[in-house]
Write an enzyme that holds these catalytic residues in place. Structure first.
Site, PDB file in Angstrom:
ATOM      1  N   GLY A 131       0.823  -1.210   0.000  1.00 37.42           N
ATOM      2  CA  GLY A 131       0.000   0.000   0.000  1.00 37.42           C
ATOM      3  C   GLY A 131       0.853   1.254   0.000  1.00 37.42           C
ATOM      4  O   GLY A 131       1.060   1.878   1.048  1.00 37.42           O
ATOM      5  N   TYR A 132       1.366   1.606  -1.175  1.00 38.01           N
ATOM      6  CA  TYR A 132       2.200   2.808  -1.302  1.00 38.01           C
ATOM      7  C   TYR A 132       1.427   3.916  -2.040  1.00 38.01           C
ATOM      8  O   TYR A 132       1.113   4.948  -1.485  1.00 38.01           O
ATOM      9  CB  TYR A 132       3.481   2.478  -2.083  1.00 38.01           C
ATOM     10  N   GLU A 247      12.473  -3.998  -4.169  1.00 37.21           N
ATOM     11  CA  GLU A 247      11.458  -4.220  -5.207  1.00 37.21           C
ATOM     12  C   GLU A 247      12.085  -4.109  -6.599  1.00 37.21           C
ATOM     13  O   GLU A 247      11.880  -4.958  -7.464  1.00 37.21           O
ATOM     14  CB  GLU A 247      10.315  -3.204  -5.059  1.00 37.21           C
TER      15      GLU A 247
END
Ligand SMILES: Cc1cc2nc3c(=O)[nH]c(=O)nc-3n(C[C@H](O)[C@H](O)[C@H](O)COP(=O)(O)OP(=O)(O)OC[C@H]3O[C@@H](n4cnc5c(N)ncnc54)[C@H](O)[C@@H]3O)c2cc1C
Length: 396
Positions: A131-132, A247
């Site tokens: 949740g960015y 990531e």
């Protein structure tokens, strides 16, 4: 070195005995194992394979064994990866927990948080989402507005996220929230919570490729226990940036830059365009495909070099932005060339007039458009390279 060879023999023998035959075949996308409470195992061998790998900690080979990991050195993990590849083993578990969250928990979380979350990630019990991004905060991530208020005995979260990959399938979320509205970067915190908490809602978004891998995610008065904030309130930005490095490294290593490209572009072109005097009939396409293949070769050598450096103990850093940028560009060019070589057969969406490989090519080309956006856009990654790798100043 002798130790490494002993480890190789042991790993090879163990894999020979424990990797089921059906797990040594190419994995169709629909059989990828993401883990979590809702995981359905179409093939029971996939569950067996995951359980066996997790029991050794080999789904997260370098994590410490006290948290369920394999406790391997980077060099040993490299050997294990080679042995897995040599038998064509499927990835036992694909997981945002392993690729992104776990590494930052190891660096920033409390002992209690590590013991709570890491073993479940290793075993594939909990599926995580990220949740960015918010409607007004993507590249300018630190502009995020999701509020997290201290209510004494709990945090109260209100706001929304967007492009949350697989939020509708995830069990938990690692989420960037604002605990202080008077500061920008210093007002951000990193919290973990259960997606079944009251007040969490997800709405899938349909993608251009026809699949629907991500969601809008809404939080209305979501109560989160105090001990689920990682690190210190207001210091989540450092964790957030670190996670992005992991990531980007994982996106690049996943092969979408051609490091592990499937069918050869040359073979596809030969099949659809044909040969003239022993070479591809279309001279312009031939030279563009040749250039692409040279770039892909150079890219895969670079990936190999960084894997060697990682084995030798090199850290994940801002240079991952270079590789992420190149990987995105290569994958887009590659999938476009593939569709071009196929001619009108490369433009099929569905129907009997098209082979599965042709339809997959069209969809891969469309899906690749997101490569230069996900994990930070190409422009943002170039900014990181300019500032943090080359040390250039901001242009005023
Ligand atoms: C397939 C996919 C999966 C995703 N999964 C997730 C997920 O799981 N969780 C999550 O939180 N997010 C996810 N995202 C969202 C992704 O991180 C954001 O889309 C991305 O960070 C860009 O933000 P934005 O969409 O708001 O675009 P914007 O930030 O609005 O950018 C628009 C354009 O402006 C350019 N731009 C913006 N700022 C600058 C600058 N300073 N210098 C130069 N150019 C600039 C950008 O490069 C871009 O071209 C995913 C995205 C995709 C495509």
């Amino acid at each position: 070195m002798a130790d490494l060879e002993t480890f190789r023999k042991e790993a090879r023998a163990w894999l020979e005995e424990n990797c089921p035959a059906s797990m040594r075949t190419p994995m169709p996308e629909e059989e990828i194992i993401w883990g979590g409470r809702g995981q359905v195992y179409k093939n029971p061998d996939a569950k067996l394979w995951l359980d066996r790998m997790a029991a050794r900690g080999w789904t997260a080979p370098t994590w410490p064994s006290e948290y369920g990991g394999g406790g391997l050195s980077k060099a040993e993990a490299g050997v294990l990866a080679q042995e897995l590849k040599s038998i064509g083993a499927r990835e036992a578990l694909s997981s945002f927990g392993i690729w992104m969250l776990g590494p930052v928990l190891l660096e920033h979380a409390s002992e209690e948080q590590k013991r709570e979350h890491l073993p479940k990630i290793v075993r594939g019990e909990i599926r995580w989402c990220q949740g960015y991004s918010e409607p007004g905060a993507g590249s300018d991530l630190a502009g995020l507005q999701t509020r997290c208020e201290d209510k004494g005995d709990h945090w109260l979260i209100n706001g929304s996220k967007i492009w949350t990959s697989y939020a509708n399938h995830a069990d938990w979320i690692f989420c960037l929230v604002r605990t202080d509205t008077t500061k920008k970067h210093e007002g951000i915190s990193f919290v973990l919570f259960d997606m079944t908490s009251p007040g969490v809602e997800t709405r899938p978004i349909l993608l251009i490729s026809g699949s629907s891998p991500f969601c809008e995610t809404f939080f209305t008065d979501v109560k989160v226990p105090k001990n689920q904030l990682v690190g210190v309130p207001g210091k989540g930005w450092d964790i957030a940036k670190r996670l992005l490095q992991y990531e980007r490294m994982n996106i690049s290593a996943s092969g979408f830059g051609g490091a592990d490209a499937g069918a050869s572009l040359g073979d596809i072109a030969r099949t659809y365009v044909g040969l003239k005097n022993g070479v591809l009939a279309d001279a312009d396409l031939r030279s563009r495909i040749t250039r692409q293949m040279m770039y892909e070769q150079a890219f895969s050598l670079t990936i190999r070099r960084s894997a060697e450096q990682a084995k030798a103990g090199a850290d994940v850093g801002p240079a991952t932005s270079i590789v992420k940028y190149a990987a995105a560009k290569l994958n887009q060019t590659r999938t476009e060339l593939q569709v071009e070589a196929m001619g009108s057969q490369g433009l099929g969406w569905e129907g009997e007039g098209f082979r599965r490989s042709e339809i997959m090519s069209t969809r891969a080309m469309l899906r690749a458009k997101g490569n230069s956006i996900e994990g930070g856009t190409s422009e943002v990654n170039l900014n990181v390279v300019a500032k943090r790798v080359l040390g250039l100043r901001d242009h005023q």
